[in-house]
Design an enzyme around this catalytic site. Structure first.
Site, PDB file in Angstrom:
ATOM      1  NE  ARG A 122      -3.913  -1.954   0.090  1.00 26.13           N
ATOM      2  CZ  ARG A 122      -4.441  -2.866  -0.707  1.00 26.13           C
ATOM      3  NH1 ARG A 122      -3.909  -2.595  -2.047  1.00 26.13           N
ATOM      4  NH2 ARG A 122      -5.339  -3.764  -0.676  1.00 26.13           N
ATOM      5  CG  ASN A 143     -11.509  -9.671  -7.521  1.00 26.12           C
ATOM      6  OD1 ASN A 143     -11.817 -10.683  -8.252  1.00 26.12           O
ATOM      7  ND2 ASN A 143     -11.076  -8.715  -8.323  1.00 26.12           N
ATOM      8  CG  ASP A 154      -4.471 -11.385  -3.010  1.00 26.86           C
ATOM      9  OD1 ASP A 154      -4.079  -9.920  -2.936  1.00 26.86           O
ATOM     10  OD2 ASP A 154      -5.547 -11.598  -3.601  1.00 26.86           O
TER      11      ASP A 154
HETATM   12 ZN   LIG Z   1      -5.492 -10.156  -7.989  1.00 24.87          ZN
END
Ligand SMILES: [Zn+2]
Length: 451
Positions: free
Chosen positions: A79, A295, A322
């Protein structure tokens, strides 16, 4: 900090107990527990490390601890730059070290996007400054992740950050010609394109896995075919141009079949699965708690079983977290408005133990392969995490983590190092605790705490 460390009675890859001496960044000696010659070796190592001045070594009691190679995560969102309220390179890599990681690949969907040499070098330097683990920036495939023009792949590859993994993750490179060009381009420096496989026309407005549960909950569905169609297309492209393709966060049983087929063709296709897709299913969405929005979405029990089998038989090469921190205003909101994504770095190994080791799918050497050696090969960082045969041998990099497989903990979001709290495991009792992590002989975690 003393530069000689003795790990007493640890079990490399879960095998027989050994004493390991770490000095000057490498494994300096390996003996059976309490080996007679160890004292002399430690003294020699201490003398060498201190430039002739004797200093006592740091001794770690490793009884009942398993020594694994430092874990490598091909898929982390740190981030920074842009959303330092959700995570920073410093806080994210602290979480990584506490989770047993010594290398993380930082995804490119920052603000600004990591699509130039300047931004990837900035992220790389922030990682060096933080010092908790190696940070390898992922470069964007397309400028601004817009999917229309290739980013400066060559400039990022030749930058100080030496980028080898390229991804528009968060977005799919849906244009087949751009995907082909990217695959061709990265061959020049043995790079790899990591695809977020999601045919965007098939997922417009999608909120969860398409199927009976979505119909019952009245939420628009994200169909498995949107992932599988892109994986099939890109496997064909990778085979056609002879380049390396990596598939991010595989989530469906059909995807496992397609990857198995592509590998049987001899194409250079690798794949990762996330811990949450191994453990969690779409039924959790019935709570409408946005912590379960991700997602690709959580799928069915049959999908988790196919993913476990695919990871066990090597069709899926590795586990990647992720790790996707989100500030509370982006996550603690109504389902439709919430951002997709979950924390993962501090819980990944525990979830793999629960889903893959406790179920008999994988042994400890297999865990090391799926969470360290394989991702190191795919991402090109074998200098730090070399290969299974050299692990914990004299001269090997002293980059490893010590796991207590018998311990467990109840996950408390406030106790995690991440700046965000969006863990889907809140209140769950998960097995396994990281006691210590070492990066080239330097402790980054001791007694379960950041050094
Ligand atoms: Zn992705």
């Amino acid at each position: 900090m003393t530069s000689v460390i003795v790990l007493r009675d640890v079990r490399p890859l879960g095998g027989d107990p050994r004493d390991l001496v770490l000095a000057q960044g490498v494994v300096a000696a390996v003996t059976p527990p309490g080996g007679g010659e160890l004292t002399g070796v430690v003294a020699d190592a201490a003398e060498g490390a201190a430039g002739g001045t004797r200093r006592g070594p740091l001794v770690v009691d490793g009884r009942d601890l398993i020594a694994l190679p430092g874990l490598v995560d091909l898929h982390t969102h740190l981030r920074e730059p842009g959303r330092e309220d959700a995570e920073t390179v410093e806080s994210g890599t602290r979480a990584a070290a506490l989770g047993g990681y010594t290398t993380v690949f930082a995804m490119a969907n920052t603000d600004p996007v990591a699509d130039t040499a300047g931004v990837v070098e900035q992220v790389w330097r922030l990682g060096q400054d933080a010092g908790h683990c190696d940070v390898r920036p992922v470069g964007a495939v397309t400028r601004g992740l817009a999917g229309t023009q290739l980013a400066e792949l060559g400039a990022m590859a030749s930058s100080a950050a030496a980028v080898r993994v390229f991804s528009d993750d968060g977005h799919c490179v849906s244009d087949a010609l751009l995907m082909r060009r990217a695959l061709e381009y990265v061959k020049a420096f043995d790079g790899v394109v990591a695809q977020h496989a999601e045919e965007p026309r098939l997922t417009v407005g999608a909120q969860m896995n398409e199927g009976a549960t979505a119909a019952r909950l009245g939420l628009p569905g994200w169909p498995a075919v949107a992932e599988e169609a892109i994986i099939a297309r890109d496997a064909l492209l990778a085979g056609h141009v002879g380049s390396r393709l990596h598939i991010c966060h595989v989530s469906t049983a059909g995807s496992v079949d397609i990857i198995r087929w592509a590998k049987a063709k001899g194409w250079q296709v690798t794949a990762e699965v996330t811990p949450h897709h191994l453990l969690l299913t779409e039924e959790l969405v019935a709570s409408y708690d946005p912590v379960f929005k991700v997602n690709p979405p959580l799928r069915t029990k049959a999908d988790t079983e196919a993913l476990r089998a695919g990871l066990a038989d090597g069709t899926i090469d590795c586990v990647a977290t992720d790790h996707a921190p989100h500030a509370s205003e982006d996550k603690e909101t109504e389902w439709a408005a919430a951002r997709p994504g979950m924390l993962g770095l501090e819980t990944a190994l525990s979830v793999v133990i629960q889903t893959m080791v406790a179920t008999g799918h994988l042994g400890w050497a297999d865990v090391a392969e799926r969470m360290a050696f394989a991702p190191a090969r795919i991402g090109g960082v074998t200098d730090t995490v070399p290969d299974p045969t050299g692990f914990a041998q004299v001269g090997a990099p002293a980059t490893l983590t010590l796991l207590d497989p018998q311990a467990s903990r109840v996950i408390d979001p406030h106790a995690l190092a991440s700046r965000s709290g969006n863990t889907p495991y809140r209140g769950r009792n998960l097995p396994g605790l990281i006691r210590a992590t070492f990066l080239r002989g330097r402790p980054t975690v001791l007694d379960g705490k950041i050094v």
